[in-house]
Design an enzyme around this catalytic site. Structure first.
Site, PDB file in Angstrom:
ATOM      1  CE  LYS A   1      -4.678   0.947   0.383  1.00  0.00           C
ATOM      2  NZ  LYS A   1      -5.771   0.147  -0.232  1.00  0.00           N
TER       3      LYS A   1
ATOM      4  CG  ASP B   1      -7.573   3.630  -0.691  1.00  0.00           C
ATOM      5  OD1 ASP B   1      -7.497   2.055  -0.398  1.00  0.00           O
ATOM      6  OD2 ASP B   1      -7.869   4.028  -0.024  1.00  0.00           O
TER       7      ASP B   1
HETATM    8  P1  NDP Z   1     -12.713   8.552  -2.634  1.00  0.00           P
HETATM    9  O1  NDP Z   1     -11.715   9.208  -2.474  1.00  0.00           O
HETATM   10  O2  NDP Z   1     -13.682   7.656  -3.909  1.00  0.00           O
HETATM   11  O3  NDP Z   1     -14.071   8.046  -1.336  1.00  0.00           O
HETATM   12  C1  NDP Z   1     -13.804   8.038  -0.219  1.00  0.00           C
HETATM   13  C2  NDP Z   1     -15.138   8.773   0.226  1.00  0.00           C
HETATM   14  O4  NDP Z   1     -15.327   8.204   1.958  1.00  0.00           O
HETATM   15  C3  NDP Z   1     -15.268  10.230  -0.058  1.00  0.00           C
HETATM   16  O5  NDP Z   1     -16.920  10.844   0.154  1.00  0.00           O
HETATM   17  C4  NDP Z   1     -15.242  11.364   1.569  1.00  0.00           C
HETATM   18  O6  NDP Z   1     -15.498  12.217   1.818  1.00  0.00           O
HETATM   19  C5  NDP Z   1     -14.837   9.744   2.204  1.00  0.00           C
HETATM   20  N1  NDP Z   1     -14.357  10.184   3.661  1.00  0.00           N
HETATM   21  C6  NDP Z   1     -12.976   9.570   3.471  1.00  0.00           C
HETATM   22  N2  NDP Z   1     -12.347  10.301   4.508  1.00  0.00           N
HETATM   23  C7  NDP Z   1     -13.257  11.087   5.173  1.00  0.00           C
HETATM   24  C8  NDP Z   1     -13.159  10.806   6.826  1.00  0.00           C
HETATM   25  N3  NDP Z   1     -11.800  11.107   7.337  1.00  0.00           N
HETATM   26  N4  NDP Z   1     -14.048  11.297   7.519  1.00  0.00           N
HETATM   27  C9  NDP Z   1     -15.310  10.918   6.285  1.00  0.00           C
HETATM   28  N5  NDP Z   1     -15.564  10.885   4.969  1.00  0.00           N
HETATM   29  C10 NDP Z   1     -14.118  10.604   5.097  1.00  0.00           C
HETATM   30  O7  NDP Z   1     -12.020   6.591  -2.192  1.00  0.00           O
HETATM   31  P2  NDP Z   1     -12.981   5.596  -2.631  1.00  0.00           P
HETATM   32  O8  NDP Z   1     -14.226   5.154  -2.119  1.00  0.00           O
HETATM   33  O9  NDP Z   1     -12.457   4.579  -3.450  1.00  0.00           O
HETATM   34  O10 NDP Z   1     -12.079   4.660  -1.143  1.00  0.00           O
HETATM   35  C11 NDP Z   1     -13.460   4.574   0.047  1.00  0.00           C
HETATM   36  C12 NDP Z   1     -13.074   3.517   1.442  1.00  0.00           C
HETATM   37  O11 NDP Z   1     -12.608   1.814   0.384  1.00  0.00           O
HETATM   38  C13 NDP Z   1     -11.517   3.755   1.390  1.00  0.00           C
HETATM   39  O12 NDP Z   1     -11.550   2.924   3.322  1.00  0.00           O
HETATM   40  C14 NDP Z   1     -10.695   2.892   0.522  1.00  0.00           C
HETATM   41  O13 NDP Z   1      -9.685   1.943   1.756  1.00  0.00           O
HETATM   42  C15 NDP Z   1     -11.106   1.457   0.533  1.00  0.00           C
HETATM   43  N6  NDP Z   1     -10.908   0.565  -1.094  1.00  0.00           N
HETATM   44  C16 NDP Z   1     -11.125   1.367  -1.894  1.00  0.00           C
HETATM   45  C17 NDP Z   1     -10.681   0.407  -2.995  1.00  0.00           C
HETATM   46  C18 NDP Z   1     -10.914   1.138  -4.568  1.00  0.00           C
HETATM   47  O14 NDP Z   1     -10.758   0.109  -5.013  1.00  0.00           O
HETATM   48  N7  NDP Z   1     -11.289   2.449  -4.860  1.00  0.00           N
HETATM   49  C19 NDP Z   1     -10.917  -0.831  -2.953  1.00  0.00           C
HETATM   50  C20 NDP Z   1     -10.967  -1.503  -1.155  1.00  0.00           C
HETATM   51  C21 NDP Z   1     -11.118  -0.321  -1.139  1.00  0.00           C
HETATM   52  P3  NDP Z   1     -14.338  13.152   1.737  1.00  0.00           P
HETATM   53  O15 NDP Z   1     -14.687  13.221   0.252  1.00  0.00           O
HETATM   54  O16 NDP Z   1     -15.863  14.787   2.430  1.00  0.00           O
HETATM   55  O17 NDP Z   1     -13.533  13.525   2.203  1.00  0.00           O
HETATM   56  O1  2IT Z   2      -8.189  -1.342  -0.500  1.00  0.00           O
HETATM   57  C1  2IT Z   2      -7.651  -1.875  -1.648  1.00  0.00           C
HETATM   58  O2  2IT Z   2      -7.791  -3.127  -2.315  1.00  0.00           O
HETATM   59  C2  2IT Z   2      -7.694  -0.924  -3.357  1.00  0.00           C
HETATM   60  N1  2IT Z   2      -7.884   0.098  -2.624  1.00  0.00           N
HETATM   61  C3  2IT Z   2      -7.448  -1.676  -3.685  1.00  0.00           C
HETATM   62  C4  2IT Z   2      -6.070  -2.432  -4.562  1.00  0.00           C
HETATM   63  C5  2IT Z   2      -5.834  -2.638  -5.770  1.00  0.00           C
HETATM   64  O3  2IT Z   2      -4.310  -2.892  -6.218  1.00  0.00           O
HETATM   65  O4  2IT Z   2      -6.921  -2.685  -6.610  1.00  0.00           O
END
Ligand code: NDP
Ligand code: 2IT
Length: 445
Positions: A125, A165
């Site tokens: 990561k 992420d």
């Molecule tokens: P994005 O940046 O697209 O969206 C993040 C969302 O979460 C936004 O709505 C943001 O609001 C909110 N957020 C982030 N940090 C905070 C905080 N500290 N407090 C409140 N709200 C918060 O990210 P993703 O959708 O890609 O990721 C979301 C989660 O999913 C994370 O935990 C990530 O690790 C996990 N994840 C992502 C994957 C992927 O493929 N993208 C795969 C597996 C897991 P704001 O805009 O106001 O910050």
């Molecule tokens: O938390 C996760 O699994 C991710 N942000 C996606 C990682 C990836 O390599 O697609």
């Protein structure tokens, strides 16, 4: 966790102040006693001590210039945790809260998550404490170029394959890939995933994490003789994972009544208008309060965090770590929640997990429920290696098969270890055994 208690004490001592890393390690270790009792060779081989120490940790300076000519210095990270099953694989997070402990918690989780997918990918990561909010496209591009100017030395399709992420989506992957290509003079598609579909990206990667999380929820409900059709769902976040969790839940006949960002949440009893949400969040990069303004009488905006006060049958935390507390869990249980699946990484506090387990709510940890994203990244790597590109329908079907496989292996592993229905035990043990067996086979590494 009697067997691993002394190991955990040593991990606390050697990784001071890294609270999220401690939490992630503890959540895994406290489920491993039954495996270690049955398999003393894993203790003798010091598998846990080795797994908790990343193979390599990179920390670097990222200098960049904003649009008014001012210079900023951020910190870049890449923690390469385990390559025993394949090249390091895991996302990059750009958020002001990023520090070494957060990157290590995410990298540690990623080892087991990636193992569960059954794909040949190790765990890693990275990211930066850079805050993308309010930055122009040009600033984002310059930051990504500076970040990649250092990161390029450490990655490669056989070495380490980053993706997105929080704060890193298609736009950022584009700028990062362009700079990698320019520095190395190689169009090495397999070095990053989450690319645009015309230049090596996979169909359905954008949707994969959210879709996968909902498919996992549907599998949990199916094993209890229920389905998502007609159910009410609460989602937190409004980023990549949340948006596509909402989309799949709606496709399966559920009504999604909430989503949020760090300013607050919206309640829309008629069901979230996904076109409007996508226009605000994906196109204009706006704030969630705007959704309520534009949706009119159907929806209201509630400032501050929350979401979990809203009555629902299934809850999908899709924003960030530790966003769902013990009190939230009690509210959800009181309101009759049947299933909770973590779209985000570690969004549920350990106390809240216990509340769900005691109430016999089906609870899916992130390393199982959100593995669809990284699994589809591995499908992207597969397409890149064979210079092929698959259709959306075919890729989505592969994703669905993988999510069913993860569900079934967590379910049967939990039963095998005397904890039927406990997906935390199932996911941790199934992932751990795969990694541990590969480590035994490959000698002292
Ligand atoms: P994005 O940046 O697209 O969206 C993040 C969302 O979460 C936004 O709505 C943001 O609001 C909110 N957020 C982030 N940090 C905070 C905080 N500290 N407090 C409140 N709200 C918060 O990210 P993703 O959708 O890609 O990721 C979301 C989660 O999913 C994370 O935990 C990530 O690790 C996990 N994840 C992502 C994957 C992927 O493929 N993208 C795969 C597996 C897991 P704001 O805009 O106001 O910050
Ligand atoms: O938390 C996760 O699994 C991710 N942000 C996606 C990682 C990836 O390599 O697609």
């Amino acid at each position: 966790m009697t067997l691993v208690e002394p190991l955990y004490a040593e991990i606390l001592r050697r990784n001071r102040g890294e609270h999220e890393f401690h939490q992630a390690v503890r959540e895994v270790l406290e489920t491993l006693d039954p495996v270690l009792e049955r398999r003393p060779e894993l203790v003798d081989a010091r598998i846990i001590e080795r797994l908790c120490e990343p193979e390599r940790q990179l920390i670097f300076r990222v200098p960049w210039m904003d649009d008014s000519g001012d210079i900023h210095v951020n910190r870049g990270f890449r923690v390469e945790f385990s390559s025993v099953l394949g090249p390091y694989k895991g996302g990059l997070r750009f958020h002001p809260s990023v520090n070494l402990g957060i990157v290590k918690f995410l990298g540690f989780e990623q080892i087991f998550k990636n193992a569960l997918t059954g794909m040949p990918i190790g765990g890693g990561k990275g990211g930066s404490d850079f805050d993308p909010k309010g930055r122009s496209d040009a600033e984002i591009m310059r930051f990504c170029q500076s970040f990649m100017t250092e990161l390029h030395r450490h990655i490669g399709e056989y070495t380490d394959v980053p993706a997105g992420d929080i704060g890193v989506g298609g736009r950022e992957i584009g700028y990062l890939f362009g700079q990698y290509r320019r520095i190395t003079n190689r169009h090495e598609s397999g070095v990053l995933t989450g690319k645009g579909v015309t230049w090596g990206g996979s169909q359905a990667r954008t949707e994969a994490t959210g879709y996968g999380c909902v498919l996992f929820t549907a599998e949990m409900l199916r094993s209890r003789g229920e389905s998502l059709d007609g159910q009410t769902v609460a989602v937190s976040g409004s980023g990549n994972v949340a948006i596509y969790a909402i989309e799949k839940a709606q496709q399966l006949g559920a009504t999604v009544v909430t989503c949020s960002d760090s300013d607050g949440y919206v309640v829309d009893e008629k069901g979230i208008d996904l076109d409007l949400l996508k226009e605000i969040k994906e196109v204009r990069r706006g704030r969630i309060a705007e959704y309520a303004e534009r949706r009119g009488a159907h929806a209201r905006f509630v400032p501050g965090t929350g979401v979990w006060d809203v009555r629902c049958d299934a809850a999908l935390p899709c924003a960030t770590q530790n966003e769902l507390t013990e009190e939230d869990a009690r509210t959800l249980v009181r309101n009759g929640v049947k299933a909770v699946a973590e779209g985000a990484n570690m969004p549920t506090t350990p106390e809240a997990v216990r509340v769900f387990q005691e109430a016999a709510v089906a609870f899916a940890p992130g390393k199982a429920a959100n593995a669809g994203g990284v699994a589809t990244s591995a499908l992207e790597m597969q397409q890149n290696a064979s210079r092929d590109s698959w259709t959306f329908a075919y890729t989505e079907e592969r994703l669905a098969q993988i999510m069913r496989h993860i569900h079934d292996s967590c379910y049967t592993t939990a039963e095998r270890y005397g904890a039927p229905g406990n997906y935390v035990v199932g996911a941790n043990i199934a992932g751990f055994e795969m990694v541990a067996d590969a480590m035994l086979a490959q000698g002292l590494i």
